[in-house]
Write an enzyme that holds these catalytic residues in place. Structure first.
Site, mmCIF file in Angstrom:
data_model
loop_
_atom_site.group_PDB
_atom_site.id
_atom_site.type_symbol
_atom_site.label_atom_id
_atom_site.label_comp_id
_atom_site.label_asym_id
_atom_site.label_seq_id
_atom_site.Cartn_x
_atom_site.Cartn_y
_atom_site.Cartn_z
ATOM 1 N N PRO A 154 3.048 -26.956 14.615
ATOM 2 C CA PRO A 154 3.817 -28.122 14.161
ATOM 3 C C PRO A 154 3.567 -29.367 15.005
ATOM 4 C CG PRO A 154 5.247 -26.640 15.397
ATOM 5 C CD PRO A 154 3.934 -25.925 15.212
ATOM 6 N N LEU A 155 3.151 -29.190 16.262
ATOM 7 C CA LEU A 155 3.008 -30.332 17.171
ATOM 8 C C LEU A 155 1.547 -30.717 17.399
ATOM 9 C CD1 LEU A 155 5.784 -29.417 19.763
ATOM 10 C CD2 LEU A 155 5.950 -30.836 17.704
ATOM 11 N N GLY B 237 0.253 -39.206 21.886
ATOM 12 C CA GLY B 237 -0.534 -40.423 22.010
ATOM 13 C C GLY B 237 -1.538 -40.398 23.145
ATOM 14 N N GLN C 255 0.179 -35.382 7.028
ATOM 15 C CA GLN C 255 -0.403 -34.703 5.879
ATOM 16 C C GLN C 255 -1.928 -34.757 5.960
ATOM 17 O OE1 GLN C 255 1.416 -36.985 2.747
ATOM 18 N NE2 GLN C 255 3.283 -35.761 2.772
ATOM 19 N N GLY D 163 -0.924 -29.486 18.929
ATOM 20 C CA GLY D 163 -1.486 -29.361 20.271
ATOM 21 C C GLY D 163 -1.257 -30.559 21.165
ATOM 22 N N GLY D 164 -0.167 -31.301 20.929
ATOM 23 C CA GLY D 164 0.139 -32.452 21.772
ATOM 24 C C GLY D 164 -0.361 -33.775 21.232
ATOM 25 N N TYR E 277 -4.667 -12.277 20.068
ATOM 26 C CA TYR E 277 -4.526 -13.449 20.935
ATOM 27 C C TYR E 277 -4.919 -13.140 22.365
ATOM 28 C CZ TYR E 277 -1.684 -15.683 17.250
ATOM 29 O OH TYR E 277 -1.214 -16.228 16.088
ATOM 30 N N ASP F 135 6.746 -14.933 18.971
ATOM 31 C CA ASP F 135 5.663 -14.630 18.037
ATOM 32 C C ASP F 135 4.365 -14.380 18.794
ATOM 33 O OD1 ASP F 135 4.666 -15.158 14.945
ATOM 34 O OD2 ASP F 135 3.193 -15.847 16.418
ATOM 35 N N SER G 288 0.906 -14.496 6.187
ATOM 36 C CA SER G 288 0.447 -15.752 6.763
ATOM 37 C C SER G 288 -0.904 -16.124 6.184
ATOM 38 C CB SER G 288 0.347 -15.624 8.293
ATOM 39 O OG SER G 288 -0.049 -16.848 8.881
#
Length: 325
Positions: A235-236, A243, A201, A238-239, A51, A46, A168
């Protein structure tokens, strides 16, 4: 790697985002990541025509151009190799006044028919392709009649410049209205929806018009429309699930109710001897509807971690605990 067939386009169940490639991630590392993704069975990549204009000296063409160089260098831009990689790109968010950030997003190109027709040609040149597999409208543009945007995207498919089209960053009612207009006019319709979504959420009442977070209305709409596939970007976070102190939970998700979900995520990850990132991706794939994660990586090691999510099998009890966290 498992695959899905959506409107005649077969894709891997993980999508590799290349937004950072050519700017934050150098070319050699980008090529290594892409090579390993394909070696592992990944087929879905994608990008977008903007970008990353906001990164350093970025102009907005870096990702598409790097991906084009990789495709040509690996024999994947034409001939028998072309069908081995599914390429998605987007239109609508590129600044029309150059790479300056000050007046963005107000200065974005938008979704007029002229812009859509012009930018598909530009993207194809950068990518070195005669068609893309999936072409998205990047962000909602209410300054242009929806009929005009839908008509132009339909023309792109009819001209053979894209196999499928998607939308999108739009609310559910706009997606439905666009699909109704396409059906009424006998035009190809959106079969893909890409939205910001993760395990945590957002705080109650949070709203971001430009980059909306997936809500129950759109999720329910996709659940009821089997010809639609939902792709989740960021979904993540950015890390943030790692933690690390330098990767805090983003503000929309930094509220008291997130503590329970993070605790459930950590518990399940420990039980499965997996990382929280892997559990997040596995949770998305196991949901109803199953959500296809669009993740990124800045190293091969990060890519390997995400690929490891495909080995996880969440039990019904674990899924329930994650959902209730």
């Amino acid at each position: 790697m498992e695959y899905r067939n959506v409107g005649g386009v077969e894709v891997s169940q993980l999508c590799l985002g290349t937004m950072m490639f050519g700017t934050k991630v150098d070319e050699r590392t980008s090529f290594d990541i892409l090579d390993r993704f394909v070696e592992a069975g990944g087929t879905f990549v994608d990008t977008a025509n903007c970008y990353q204009f906001w990164e350093g000296d970025g102009q907005g063409h870096e990702s598409e151009e790097l991906l084009g160089r990789w495709l040509r260098g690996r024999g994947l831009a034409s001939g028998v190799g072309r069908d081995r990689v599914v390429v998605a790109t987007k239109v609508g968010a590129r600044p029309i006044t150059g790479p300056g950030r000050g007046d963005f997003p107000e200065n974005r190109e938008g979704l007029s028919a002229d812009i859509i027709r012009q930018q598909i040609e530009v993207s194809l040149r950068r990518l070195g392709l005669d068609h893309v597999d999936l072409y998205y409208s990047h962000h909602e543009d209410r300054s242009v009649p929806l009929e005009e945007t839908v008509g132009a995207f339909g023309e792109i498919v009819q001209a053979g410049k894209a196999k499928a089209i998607g939308v999108s960053n739009e609310p559910a009612w706009r997606v439905e209205r666009a699909r109704q207009l396409a059906a009424h006019s006998g035009l190809p319709s959106y079969t893909w929806v890409q939205q910001r979504h993760t395990y945590l959420q957002p705080r109650p009442g949070f709203h971001d018009e430009f980059m909306p977070i997936l809500g129950e209305e759109l999720l329910d709409y996709v659940r009821s429309e089997p010809e639609l596939t939902l792709v989740a970007y960021s979904p993540l976070l950015g890390g943030a699930y790692s933690g690390r102190s330098d990767r805090p939970i983003p503000l929309p998700y930094a509220h008291p109710a997130s503590a329970g979900r993070l605790a459930a995520l950590e518990e399940v990850a420990t039980e499965l001897d997996a990382s929280p990132n892997q559990v997040v991706l596995a949770w998305m794939l196991a949901g109803t509807p199953s959500v296809l994660p669009l993740f990124s990586a800045s190293s091969v090691a990060q890519l390997e971690e995400s690929l490891g999510a495909l080995e996880l099998k969440l039990s019904e009890e674990q899924l329930a605990r994650l959902d209730q966290g």
